[in-house]
Structure formats: structure tokens, C-alpha cells
Design an enzyme around this catalytic site. Structure first.
Site, PDB file in Angstrom:
ATOM      1  N   TRP A 147       0.824  -1.206   0.000  1.00 57.28           N
ATOM      2  CA  TRP A 147       0.000   0.000   0.000  1.00 57.28           C
ATOM      3  C   TRP A 147       0.863   1.264   0.000  1.00 57.28           C
ATOM      4  CZ3 TRP A 147      -2.009   2.836   4.752  1.00 57.28           C
ATOM      5  CH2 TRP A 147      -1.078   2.771   5.799  1.00 57.28           C
ATOM      6  N   ASP A 148       2.207   1.081   0.054  1.00 58.67           N
ATOM      7  CA  ASP A 148       3.113   2.237   0.110  1.00 58.67           C
ATOM      8  C   ASP A 148       2.937   3.179  -1.078  1.00 58.67           C
ATOM      9  OD1 ASP A 148       4.168  -0.133   1.500  1.00 58.67           O
ATOM     10  OD2 ASP A 148       5.770   1.206   2.133  1.00 58.67           O
ATOM     11  N   GLU A 163       0.302  -3.369  12.386  1.00 56.90           N
ATOM     12  CA  GLU A 163       0.470  -4.814  12.190  1.00 56.90           C
ATOM     13  C   GLU A 163       0.762  -5.583  13.475  1.00 56.90           C
ATOM     14  OE1 GLU A 163       2.206  -5.255   7.746  1.00 56.90           O
ATOM     15  OE2 GLU A 163       3.554  -4.292   9.176  1.00 56.90           O
ATOM     16  N   LYS A 177       2.276  -0.421  16.401  1.00 53.50           N
ATOM     17  CA  LYS A 177       3.364  -0.204  15.454  1.00 53.50           C
ATOM     18  C   LYS A 177       3.236   1.163  14.801  1.00 53.50           C
ATOM     19  CE  LYS A 177       5.594  -2.399  11.447  1.00 53.50           C
ATOM     20  NZ  LYS A 177       5.488  -3.494  10.453  1.00 53.50           N
ATOM     21  N   GLN A 178       2.049   1.456  14.301  1.00 51.47           N
ATOM     22  CA  GLN A 178       1.694   2.772  13.782  1.00 51.47           C
ATOM     23  C   GLN A 178       0.196   2.935  14.006  1.00 51.47           C
ATOM     24  OE1 GLN A 178       2.804   2.788   9.649  1.00 51.47           O
ATOM     25  NE2 GLN A 178       1.599   0.991   9.165  1.00 51.47           N
TER      26      GLN A 178
END
Length: 793
Positions: A346-347, A483, A603-604
Site C-alpha cells: 500500500w506504500d 500490524e 506499530k503505527q
């Protein structure tokens, strides 16, 4: 004197993953080829990795692991065509940390040139040394071509043999944890003077590599042809202080982008080229590039250099000359290493806005990669008993799912389940990219050419997946960008329920689809019928737009997913004391026999990613559309809540917080000004300083490069191109005196010069804009200055 704001320079010899990381940062590329910045004198070792990649060239191998047959699709490391073997008095020259006495490595962003100068002690006699200077370049215009020169000067007399090689015995070995897998990706099929032909083992991509070399002095030359190696040997006697220069011109082509006879194409290509021509081509290209696309910051030279480094890499990963001929997108590490096996994630979401505003043709070409794989996405959905288009979390050559079901925990070296494929939000990112391109470019070409079919197939997937419970629509069995959480505690089946990021992105998608339906109902209905987006699903979508489920606390905290609030707290300080680096606390917990699924560790932050995509105002509007109410200070509260639980295990985390803190400062909360700049500084240097302890060795992080540019241009400089009008509302940090750059919007090129109290705008065509709250018309080539007040940190 070299301007450090335009170069990446190293003057020490390092080893291990630290040197691997430098080689990633020193990579050259042109959209088609990626050439890691290893010294040409070195083979693969634990200290050096001379990789070469061609966009779109993948291969699949099968290896037995943990009781199952694991299939991996890898971006192929091509033969090493840069190797120059130096032999002095019949002894190979060793170039390593012990023998190199002086070193200077310089990547020049202005010219696209990598220059390495180093002195190597030959034996125990300190007076016996050679000075070597190499220059490497990839041609960004004649994009099949690359070249190098090696100049060698001696301090004493000896017999010299130079071997310019193409080594076809290489493996995919950049990532240490992948080395236990089958890494033989191709077979060499033909070798003859100046030409090597090969074919990938399972994907049957044919590849040709042609090379020719020359020496600037008389020497005995011999061409050696072996089954998997080609060498041009030069033998001569070298006198003290004599310099000899080897030039090498090379070309690479594959059956994916080059029709006809590859051998003929590559050999004829190098016959027309010289190194000097390629070097001039690169210099001219980058000179024109920076004239149009530089982001010039006055006040912080460290930030300035890293901004240019990121821009340079993003424009090596995609190139308007090459990409129009390629069926590719950009992997999360570009073409600089083998991290994540070169897969596309998805980057893209982090760089499509940049390309749309700077080189919209490249953005358009990257969108084509997804459109061409719509059928693969539909097959992927069918395989998982879903309907519509379910794009894979990791994609390679064909568009099928390449995420593994197990992965290696590098803390305790155990194989554990991997549910990352449940990040179905990748399809929402693809829809977002389409919208961003449309908003910035003003074009609907993709919508009119299979793009609407792709959007409706994605919408069909999400509408079909949602289930109505107690008056609200629920989505289960997914993961968010965070994640660390793969499943509910103690559950063997992966997936979460009502992930806030996913649910709100689905609402946004259905709003977007609704708007497209209103624009052309006849065309919409025709295409909807072809992808199975039925009237019943459309009616359900109308309700979902107002009845999607969220969980919000009484304080106004939006729950990351259903059940997150009830998870256990974790003593972060205790883990920092125990382990030091806790970026990947998920691996640490699993190595201890625990699970991050049981703890509030992130994680984010999923929810805050929405603010990166849309900004606070549009995010709040989506929540309000669902019938929920947020307090006036919801942004500050949610940011503080999730920051306290976030380890920034992904490089994409910090830029999100940087942008939010700029937004909070805009609201008058100046306490956040330092946090904003600290997060930006750390994020923009994440690859340069390799803050995650070795991950840059596997390639640079494309996502964080795009994100940090967005923070600088969209948050600090205040440019908004996503909401129907070109707007500028600056919020410059005190460290900067000014910033200037150019953006393309709806076919108009707009140049901006922004200081603390002035915005100077100039456009090449007539356009209506809003600057510092003032709406105005910019006439062609008219220079308009606007004063603003009260927005300085």
C-alpha cells in the site's frame, strides 16, 4: 568545494549491515534499472552487496520450511556486471576495512553520478598502494544503459591485470533471513564475447546483458567466455605515478518491455553509446529536473540535504522516460534492495500524491499496474470466498497474493504465523490513489479507461463484506496498518472487528463512488453491471455511508478496533530497560511466549493515518456523517492517547505525528511546535541514520520519503490540492527562513516562494487559487505577492 546540500558523502569504511545500508542510499536508478552503490572492486560478502535489478522482473522459487512448501516471488538480482577484479603481481587486490586507508564516496544529486575514490594498501609495505577512482552512472533518457569508469594510479611499479566481468553466478542474498530459501532465480542460457543471455527459472522472463570495455593505454587484451561468466582481461606493466583508466558501457533489456531480439537490441545499443555520452545525458537530465522540481529550504541545511536525497530517490524509482514502457509499480524499497522481496504494498499511497503534483504522467503509469491486475484481484477474492476485487497485501509480477502465512521472528529465530494478508485496506489505498490523481491532475482519463470498473469492484468487495448488527454495519476479519495486532486475544483465527481506519476509509470510498454516480448515472450503471455491483449492493452502500460502526469513548477517543480499550497496558519503560530498542516489541513479546494481541501496543496508529490521508476536518466530517459526535479537542486527545502506545515500528509512523502536530499548532496549541519538528527531523533521517537498526541494508524506505515531503509541502507550506481548489496556508517552522518549490495542479504549473509573512505565487496559466484565505486569480506569468500574519511558530 562540494555543496553538502546537494550530495551524500561518506569518508569512512564500515562493515556489515551498516555498509549494506550505505549501498542502498548510494543506489542509482532510472525507473527501469536499480544499481546498488557497492564498490566495483568487491563481490558479495557480509560487508558488500552489489545488486542490480530491473523493474518488473520477478521469479518464484519453492523451499520446504517448517513442514510446508513455501513459494516466494522475488525481485531478481541480476548478474553482477560492475565487477572489476584487480590483480597486482598475480595477487588479487583486497579492498576492505583493513586495506583501505583513505575513502571518499559521493553521490551527486545534481548529476546523478556516484564517485568513489579510495587508497588501498597493497601489502605490508606502506609505500605500496594504489589510488582508485570510479564513476558510475545510469542513463535516465536511454534507460537501458549504464556505465562506469575506473581510474587506477600506482605508487610503485608492478604487473597489472584488470578483469572487467559479468558474473552470472549471483543469488538473491541481500536479506540475511531469506538466505535459507532457494535463491537461484535465473539460468544463464548463452555467453559469448560481450553478451550474456539468461532466463528466470519459473516466470520465463528473458534478459540480455551486453557490455563493452576499453582501456586508455596499450595493453594485452583477452576475452574469456565461461558458462556463467564473461571477462575482458587487460594485462600491462604500470610505472610509478602512472594512471590507467578503464571505461565500461553496458545495456540491459528484458522480454517484458523490449520486443524482438534482445541480443541484437542490447549489442546495438552499446555500440551507439560511450560513457561520456551517458554521463552527459544524466547531467543534462538532472539539471533540468532540479530546475523544475527542487524543494529549496533556507535555514536548515541538514533537512535540505535529506529532502533532496529523498526527492532524488523517488525520481529514480520512477522515470517518465522508462515507466511509460513498463507494466510496473514501485515496491516499498524501490529498486535499491531485496527487502520484502521487492513486493508492492500500500506504500504507493505515500508517493502517488507526490508524483501527481510533480510528474502526473508517472502517477498515471503506476495506476495502470493496478488496473491491469483487476482480474487477479477478483480471483484473489474468490480464493478467500469473497466477492469483488480484493487486492493482495503484497503483490509482484502477476497481482496474486505474495504474503506468506509464516514469517521468521528474528529475535528467537522461530517461524510464527503471519496474518498480514488480512490488511485488506490495500484496496482502499488503491482507490485513494485514483482519487488523489484525479483531484490533483484534474483528469478523469483513468475513470474512463477501466478505472471506474476497478473502483466499483473494490466497492463490491467491501459492501458485500459488511454485516448489519443492531442498526450498524460491521466489518470483521481484517487488520489495520498497525500490524502488531493480528487477532483478538487468545483467538486462533486472524482478523479484527471494526477497525476504525478500515471502516472510515470504506465510508470515504462509498462517498467517492456516490459522487461518481451523480456525475454520469448512465455510464455508472453500465459499468456497475459488468462487475456485479448490483442495485441491492448500491442500496446497501447508501445505508453503510451513514451507519458504519465505530466505538468512541466518553472522552472522545476513537477506538482503534473493537476491543482495543480492554487490552492490557504494557510497561514500555521496563521493556526499554530490558531490550533497549523496542521498535519491534511484537517480536520481543512473541519471543517471550506472549502476544502483542493482548496489549495496547501499536506499530503505527491506525486512526491517525486517516489524518494523513484527509486532514482533521475531512476525518471529523466522516465521523459526523455516521451520526457520532466528537469533542472540540478530539484531535489533541486522540493524538496523545495513541502516541503513548506507539513504538514507531514502521518508518511511516513518525511523519503522521509530525503532520498532526503542525495541525494542532495551527489551532493555537503552540506546545506542539517542537514535537512536530522533532518528528519530522527523525523521520526524514530514518534511512540516513538507519534508526531501525539495519533495515536500510535491505533498501531505502520509499514510503517515509514520500510522507516527509508531504509534511513539508502540505503541512508546513500549507499546500492543499485535494479539496477542489489550490490552497496555500503556510505554517513555517522557526528554523526556516523560506521555502520554495513548484507544483502541477490541473495542468497548471504553480511556483511558490514562501517566507514567514509572504507568499509569492506565479503560474504559467490562468487559475483561481486561495492563498492565506484570500481568493484570487493568477494570470499567466503574473507574480503575485500575498502577506499573511500570525502563522509562525
Amino acid at each position: 568545494m562540494v555543496d553538502q546540500r546537494w550530495t551524500l558523502t561518506y569518508d569512512t569504511m564500515v562493515t556489515g549491515v551498516k555498509n549494506y545500508g550505505r549501498e542502498s542510499l548510494l543506489s542509482l536508478g532510472n525507473g527501469f534499472l536499480g544499481w546498488r552503490g557497492a564498490l566495483v572492486t568487491n563481490d558479495f560478502s557480509d560487508d558488500s552487496y552489489p545488486g542490480l535489478y530491473a523493474a518488473g522482473v520477478f521469479n518464484q522459487t519453492t523451499t520446504p520450511v517448517a513442514g510446508r512448501q513455501v513459494v516466494n516471488e522475488d525481485l531478481v538480482n541480476l548478474p553482477n556486471l560492475q565487477r572489476i577484479n584487480i590483480i597486482i603481481n598475480e595477487q588479487p587486490l583486497r579492498v576492505n576495512a583493513e586495506t583501505v586507508k583513505q575513502l571518499k564516496r559521493t553521490l551527486d544529486f545534481k548529476t546523478g553520478t556516484l564517485t568513489d575514490s579510495f587508497r588501498v594498501q597493497v601489502d605490508d609495505n606502506v609505500l605500496h598502494y594504489v589510488d582508485i577512482t570510479t564513476v558510475k552512472v545510469i542513463d535516465p533518457v536511454n534507460w537501458h544503459c549504464l556505465g562506469l569508469t575506473l581510474a587506477l594510479k600506482t605508487s610503485y611499479e608492478f604487473n597489472l591485470t584488470l578483469k572487467a566481468e559479468i558474473d552470472g553466478q549471483v543469488l538473491n542474498q541481500n536479506v540475511a533471513r531469506y538466505r535459507q530459501f532457494d535463491s537461484q532465480e535465473f539460468d544463464v542460457t548463452t555467453t559469448k564475447p560481450g553478451l550474456m543471455l539468461l532466463s528466470t527459472k519459473t516466470t520465463a522472463v528473458d534478459i540480455a546483458i551486453a557490455a563493452q570495455s576499453s582501456l586508455d593505454v596499450a595493453a594485452h587484451k583477452e576475452v574469456v567466455v565461461e558458462a556463467t561468466k564473461l571477462s575482458d582481461h587487460y594485462q600491462l606493466q604500470l610505472a610509478p605515478q602512472q594512471t590507467v583508466t578503464l571505461s565500461r558501457v553496458m545495456a540491459v533489456a528484458t522480454s517484458l518491455e523490449t520486443p524482438g531480439n534482445l541480443a541484437t537490441f542490447t549489442t546495438e545499443t552499446i555500440e551507439k553509446q560511450t560513457f561520456k555520452q551517458m554521463q552527459m545525458s544524466s547531467q543534462n537530465y538532472w539539471q533540468q529536473f532540479w530546475h523544475e522540481k527542487d524543494v529549496h529550504i533556507v535555514g536548515d541545511d541538514a533537512i535540505q540535504r535529506l529532502v533532496r536525497m529523498n526527492i532524488f530517490h523517488l525520481n529514480q524509482m520512477a522515470n517518465p522516460n522508462a515507466n511509460s514502457h513498463l507494466d510496473v509499480s514501485i515496491g516499498s524499497r524501490g529498486l535499491t534492495g531485496e527487502g520484502y522481496r521487492g513486493h508492492i504494498f500500500w506504500d504507493e499511497l505515500f508517493v502517488l500524491p507526490y508524483y501527481s503534483a510533480n510528474e502526473p504522467t508517472m502517477a498515471s503509469q503506476l495506476l495502470n499496474y493496478r488496473k491491469r491486475r483487476l482480474q487477479a484481484a477478483e480471483k484473489n477474492a474468490d480464493f478467500e470466498n469473497e466477492v469483488g476485487a480484493m487486492y493482495p497485501w503484497q503483490s509482484g509480477m502477476y497481482g496474486d497474493e505474495q504474503s506468506q502465512r509464516i514469517h521468521l521472528n528474528t529475535v528467537d529465530q522461530t517461524w510464527i504465523p503471519d496474518n498480514s494478508r488480512l490488511q485488506r485496506h490495500v484496496s482502499l489505498a488503491i482507490a485513494y490513489n485514483m482519487w488523489v490523481y484525479q483531484q490533483i491532475s484534474g483528469k478523469k482519463d483513468h475513470l474512463e479507461n477501466d478505472g471506474l470498473a476497478m473502483l466499483l469492484a473494490i466497492a463490491r468487495f467491501w459492501v458485500s463484506k459488511a454485516e448489519k448488527v443492531a442498526g450498524r454495519y460491521h466489518i470483521s476479519g481484517v487488520m489495520g496498518p498497525n500490524e502488531f495486532h493480528e487477532a483478538m486475544p487468545k483467538q486462533s483465527i486472524g482478523g479484527l472487528k471494526n477497525n476504525a481506519y478500515t471502516n472510515l476509509m470504506v465510508v470515504w470510498l462509498l462517498n467517492y463512488v456516490h459522487d461518481l454516480e451523480q456525475q454520469d448515472k448512465t455510464a455508472f450503471d453500465l459499468i456497475a453491471a459488468t462487475v456485479g455491483y448490483t442495485k441491492a449492493l448500491q442500496d446497501k452502500a447508501v445505508m453503510m455511508r451513514h451507519q458504519m460502526k465505530l466505538s468512541i469513548s466518553s472522552e472522545g477517543i476513537i477506538e482503534q478496533y473493537e476491543g482495543f480499550f480492554s487490552l492490557k497496558s504494557l510497561d514500555f519503560q521496563a521493556y526499554k530497560t530490558k531490550y533497549g530498542d523496542i521498535h519491534r516489541i511484537d517480536r520481543l513479546l512473541k519471543a517471550e511466549g506472549q502476544s502483542p494481541d493482548e496489549f495496547q501496543v501499536i506499530k503505527q496508529a491506525d486512526l491517525l493515518m486517516l489524518l494523513y490521508n484527509f486532514g482533521a476536518r475531512q476525518t471529523e466530517a466522516l465521523v459526523t456523517q455516521l451520526g457520532y459526535t466528537l469533542p472540540s479537542d478530539w484531535l489533541a486527545k486522540n493524538t496523545a492517547y495513541y502516541l503513548a502506545r506507539t513504538t514507531h515500528g514502521s518508518t511511516t509512523s513518525r511523519p503522521v505525528f509530525a503532520g498532526i502536530y503542525v495541525a494542532l499548532a495551527r489551532q493555537g496549541q503552540q506546545v506542539f511546535e517542537k514535537q512536530a519538528y522533532d518528528f519530522l527531523t527523525e523521520a526524514i533521517g530514518s534511512d540516513y541514520y538507519d534508526i531501525q537498526g539495519g533495515t536500510t541494508a535491505e533498501g531505502v524506505h520509499m514510503g517515509v520519503m514520500g510522507e516527509t515531503l508531504a509534511v513539508i509541502q502540505n503541512d508546513y507550506a500549507g499546500v492543499d490540492m485535494l479539496h477542489d481548489t489550490f490552497r496555500v496556508m503556510p505554517k513555517l517552522p522557526s528554523q526556516w527562513s523560506s521555502i520554495s518549490f513548484t507544483q502541477k495542479y490541473h495542468g497548471v504549473t504553480i511556483n511558490l516562494q514562501i517566507s514567514h509573512h509572504h507568499v509569492i505565487a506565479k503560474a504559467d496559466k490562468k487559475i483561481s487559487v486561495i492563498i492565506a484565505g484570500e481568493q484570487m486569480i493568477l494570470q499567466p506569468d503574473e507574480r503575485k505577492e500575498v502577506k499573511y500574519h500570525g502563522w509562525v511558530f
